[in-house]
Motif scaffolding. Structure first.
Motif, mmCIF file in Angstrom:
data_model
loop_
_atom_site.group_PDB
_atom_site.id
_atom_site.type_symbol
_atom_site.label_atom_id
_atom_site.label_comp_id
_atom_site.label_asym_id
_atom_site.label_seq_id
_atom_site.Cartn_x
_atom_site.Cartn_y
_atom_site.Cartn_z
ATOM 1 N N ALA A 66 1.381 -67.146 20.565
ATOM 2 C CA ALA A 66 0.432 -68.116 21.001
ATOM 3 C C ALA A 66 0.885 -69.413 21.626
ATOM 4 C CB ALA A 66 0.162 -68.739 19.254
ATOM 5 N N CYS A 67 2.104 -69.556 21.704
ATOM 6 C CA CYS A 67 2.484 -70.690 22.734
ATOM 7 C C CYS A 67 2.648 -70.216 24.386
ATOM 8 C CB CYS A 67 3.892 -71.318 22.349
ATOM 9 S SG CYS A 67 3.774 -72.178 20.754
ATOM 10 N N ILE A 68 2.912 -68.831 24.317
ATOM 11 C CA ILE A 68 2.939 -68.361 25.741
ATOM 12 C C ILE A 68 1.463 -68.180 26.329
ATOM 13 C CG2 ILE A 68 3.527 -66.541 27.118
ATOM 14 C CD1 ILE A 68 5.916 -65.874 25.016
ATOM 15 N N GLU A 69 0.661 -67.733 25.494
ATOM 16 C CA GLU A 69 -0.703 -67.572 25.980
ATOM 17 C C GLU A 69 -1.450 -69.087 26.323
ATOM 18 O OE1 GLU A 69 -3.107 -65.705 27.092
ATOM 19 O OE2 GLU A 69 -3.286 -64.408 25.373
ATOM 20 N N LEU A 70 -1.101 -70.020 25.584
ATOM 21 C CA LEU A 70 -1.601 -71.310 25.853
ATOM 22 C C LEU A 70 -1.063 -71.864 27.223
ATOM 23 C CD1 LEU A 70 -2.015 -72.900 22.267
ATOM 24 C CD2 LEU A 70 -3.812 -72.295 23.718
ATOM 25 N N TRP A 124 -11.931 -71.337 22.742
ATOM 26 C CA TRP A 124 -12.263 -72.577 22.489
ATOM 27 C C TRP A 124 -11.556 -73.789 22.893
ATOM 28 C CZ3 TRP A 124 -10.882 -76.726 19.693
ATOM 29 C CH2 TRP A 124 -11.801 -77.749 18.965
ATOM 30 N N LEU A 125 -10.262 -73.611 22.904
ATOM 31 C CA LEU A 125 -9.440 -74.713 23.465
ATOM 32 C C LEU A 125 -9.507 -74.887 24.735
ATOM 33 C CD1 LEU A 125 -5.864 -73.927 21.291
ATOM 34 C CD2 LEU A 125 -7.380 -76.143 21.505
ATOM 35 N N CYS A 126 -9.587 -73.719 25.549
ATOM 36 C CA CYS A 126 -9.740 -73.731 27.188
ATOM 37 C C CYS A 126 -10.828 -74.303 27.323
ATOM 38 C CB CYS A 126 -9.705 -72.482 27.594
ATOM 39 S SG CYS A 126 -7.994 -71.540 27.576
ATOM 40 N N GLU A 127 -12.169 -74.343 26.593
ATOM 41 C CA GLU A 127 -13.206 -74.853 26.849
ATOM 42 C C GLU A 127 -13.352 -76.287 26.708
ATOM 43 O OE1 GLU A 127 -16.227 -72.828 24.522
ATOM 44 O OE2 GLU A 127 -16.330 -71.085 25.930
ATOM 45 N N ARG A 128 -12.629 -76.717 25.626
ATOM 46 C CA ARG A 128 -12.597 -78.194 25.158
ATOM 47 C C ARG A 128 -11.558 -78.997 25.713
ATOM 48 N NH1 ARG A 128 -17.189 -79.815 22.605
ATOM 49 N NH2 ARG A 128 -17.974 -78.220 21.312
ATOM 50 N N LEU A 129 -10.437 -78.295 26.258
ATOM 51 C CA LEU A 129 -9.223 -79.332 26.743
ATOM 52 C C LEU A 129 -8.778 -78.657 28.328
ATOM 53 C CD1 LEU A 129 -6.793 -80.064 23.949
ATOM 54 C CD2 LEU A 129 -8.539 -81.514 24.884
#
Length: 668
Positions: free
Chosen positions: A134-138, A348-353
């Motif tokens: 998850a951390c790597i993907e982000l 969603w995180l990519c869209e929001r932040l």
């Protein structure tokens, strides 16, 4: 002498009595909470509601500690990946109390959005392969991601060298150390969450301070216990711009119905009684965006409660015309990690932040646990000579909050001390319960060795009912001037092997009433199965633990409830024998019940305490204190502790005898 057969000799089915009682109380309180939330229909109302939720949380966790000005951040290593790097670091959230963390940093100068990633009950936590992915993907999508080891997990294990009655305290993915330390916090009127939240806020301080992080784009995400921490942090720290609590949201009543356990840091005392549920914690983010991740087959967080909560949250967000900022992602799986919830969370995180559109990566390489260690030996306790433990922090909190705790109270010159304490104990153990007529039922009468033996049951509460049982043993040759309520740890289940002791007590006191308060002996609750990973930890995670934490949520405790029952048993015994004064004899856990019931009751002659355990101050501050879920109670290390009750009884000229093995001493 015999105890009772099943279902109180066929008179009353008590197998689920205590579970049913707690659930019905919770349902009644749920209705009040719903009504309070439903009345919120303006921004002004909501702001007041949010502040009430915040202040309640702060109060019930013992306040939020002051954070250090200097985190003493130390970078101990770096691991290079394809398109990102992982920095290994430590920082201090309190003096000599280190947090271990991995920071995933994307290539490029930034500034990047920052994500604080909070781990649940996984072992190892920050190096768990799914958490790494998850951390790597982000990171590959331009986020700086900081993931930390929670207290008691990973490199921050607190109790690897501690065994309590043969049970290792470290284990259960952090569940058992959290339970053990959390119990100490409860005694002190606090919650383990205060220390976890402090770690999280310090981690956020670090993210906020990085030159490559845009401090106007900060988010927090986590699953399970990490999702609960996400809620707490978002509620108390407005630097959070978006939140992603996963597999941690449902409805409290739905969760109680499953029979599942509430972890120590999640058992916010009185939260159900205050009408504060998951919806209130989530809605406190309004109007900031929030994405709730849920699993359709989650064993801990029922999906029905998820949808009910989402509906309530969206209604509150609509007050800000921001209902569309509440997102729900449901994965067709069981309780799972953020990574397993799928692409919708990352999108969603990519869209929001974020700065880029989300494109998933098929292969994400992970590292072995040791490669992500921030300390040379994988342990902060080994790495730092003066490293403090969570016990040190709890002890510090206790001594600061209750400077006189642990010392014998001086009451010789205080004429009103005993009566004031009796009123305080009455407010704690009796006032919130509606006493009912006992209507005792005598279901058998026999004679044995010259004494009369009667089995009896009665109700101490109604709607919901609480049935208690007892065996009354009377010596016709002795005057019952000071009949004794007798409290064994297993109640009447300890008959007939205790027959000789009971007969002796009956001859000494005229009558002895071997009593079962709720959940003990003949009225014990059925065993509530634990998750399959914890089936050998009955004391740490068993039925009493489950019921005790449920009682805390209602603003009560098993200790309070059982002392109330014992108090009523004293009333029954005085009425039945026409005695002016009553005595109490308690053994082990029963000694605590006897002591506190005597502290409440008037007209007490004697109290005999056999193998009375440590004071609550000692239970809160000793590193290897016994773990007794039956004694779980909130805020008892102050003026309601064992030494204070003993001092009050002495002031009242009540004879107190303490027996340890073969030795007997009289306090007066």
């Amino acid at each position: 002498m015999d105890g009772f057969g099943d279902a109180v000799d066929g008179y009353f089915d008590v197998e689920n009595q205590l579970s049913r009682y707690l659930l019905q109380r919770a349902d009644d309180l749920r209705s009040k909470g719903r009504g309070r939330t439903a009345a919120v229909d303006s921004r002004e109302d909501f702001e007041a509601h949010r502040e009430r939720v915040r202040s309640t949380l702060r109060s019930r966790i013992g306040g939020v500690p002051e954070r250090p000005d200097d985190l003493s951040v130390e970078t101990t290593g770096r691991r290079r990946g394809d398109g990102y790097s992982v920095e290994l670091l430590t920082f201090k959230s309190r003096p000599d109390f280190h947090v271990t963390a991995n920071c995933y940093v994307p290539d490029g100068d930034g500034p990047h959005p920052g994500i604080l990633f909070l781990c649940g009950h996984a072992e190892p936590p920050k190096s768990d392969p799914l958490n790494q992915k998850a951390c790597i993907e982000l990171a590959l999508h331009g986020f700086v991601v900081l993931i930390i080891d929670p207290i008691g997990q990973g490199e921050r294990k607190q109790y690897r060298d501690v065994e309590i009655e043969g049970t290792a305290v470290s284990g259960g993915g952090g569940t058992f150390p959290h339970s053990y330390a959390g119990q100490k916090c409860f005694y002190a009127g606090a919650n383990l969450a205060r220390y976890m939240i402090n770690d999280d806020r310090c981690a956020l301080d670090y993210l906020h301070s990085r030159d490559d992080v845009d401090d106007d784009r900060l988010g927090v995400a986590g699953t399970s216990g990490g999702g609960i921490q996400t809620l707490y942090l978002s509620l108390l720290d407005e630097r959070i711009d978006v939140a992603v609590p996963c597999c941690s949201i449902s409805h409290r009543y739905e969760r109680l119905k499953t029979g599942g356990r509430t972890h120590a840091e999640q058992a916010i005392t009185g939260s159900v009684a205050e009408g504060i549920d998951d919806a209130d914690l989530v809605a406190a983010m309004a109007p900031r965006p929030v994405c709730i991740g849920a699993a359709a087959s989650d064993r801990y967080f029922p999906i029905e409660g998820v949808h009910e909560t989402i509906a309530s949250v969206r209604r509150l967000y609509d007050i800000y015309d921001a209902g569309e900022r509440v997102n729900l992602v449901v994965s067709d799986t069981g309780h799972c990690s953020v990574y397993e919830l799928g692409d919708e969370v990352f999108e969603w995180l990519c869209e929001r932040l974020g700065d880029t559109e989300y494109e998933p990566h098929d292969e994400l390489p992970t590292l072995d646990e040791a490669e992500l260690h921030c300390t040379s030996r994988g342990s902060v306790r080994d790495a730092y000579a003066n490293e403090r433990t969570i016990d040190d922090l709890i002890r510090e909190y206790v001594t600061k909050t209750y400077p006189d705790a642990g010392t014998k109270p001086t009451v010789d010159s205080d004429c009103g001390y005993a009566e004031r304490l009796r009123r305080t104990l009455t407010e704690t153990f009796v006032a919130d319960r509606e006493s009912c007529e006992l209507f005792p039922r005598f279901i058998s009468r026999t004679e044995s060795d010259g004494v009369r033996v009667e089995r009896v049951w009665f109700k101490t509460e109604r709607d919901p009912d609480i049935v208690c049982t007892g065996v009354l043993v009377t010596d016709p040759e002795s005057a019952a001037e000071s009949p004794a309520v007798v409290l064994y740890e297993r109640g009447t289940d300890e008959l007939p092997e205790r027959s000789e002791d009971v007969a002796s007590l009956a001859r000494e006191h005229g009558a002895a009433f071997v009593f079962d308060p709720r959940g003990v002996g003949a009225v014990r609750n059925r065993n509530i199965p634990v998750p399959n990973w914890a089936d050998h930890h009955d004391g740490m995670y068993g039925t009493e633990f489950k019921l005790a934490n449920d009682a805390l949520l209602l603003g009560s405790s098993l200790l309070e409830m059982r002392v109330f029952d014992v108090f009523r048993a004293g009333s029954f015994l005085r009425s039945e024998t026409d005695a002016e004064r009553v005595s109490f004899v308690g053994e082990g856990i029963g000694a605590y019940h006897a002591l506190y019931a005597a502290g409440i009751a008037r007209n007490v002659d004697r109290v005999t305490l056999r193998s009375l355990g440590p004071s609550f101050f000692e239970l809160a501050t000793r590193r290897e204190a016994p773990f007794r879920p039956q004694l779980t109670a909130f805020d008892v290390v102050g003026d309601r502790d064992v030494p204070h009750v003993l001092a009050a009884l002495d002031r009242r000229e009540v004879r107190v005898e303490r027996e340890i093995g073969e030795r007997k001493t009289a306090d007066r």
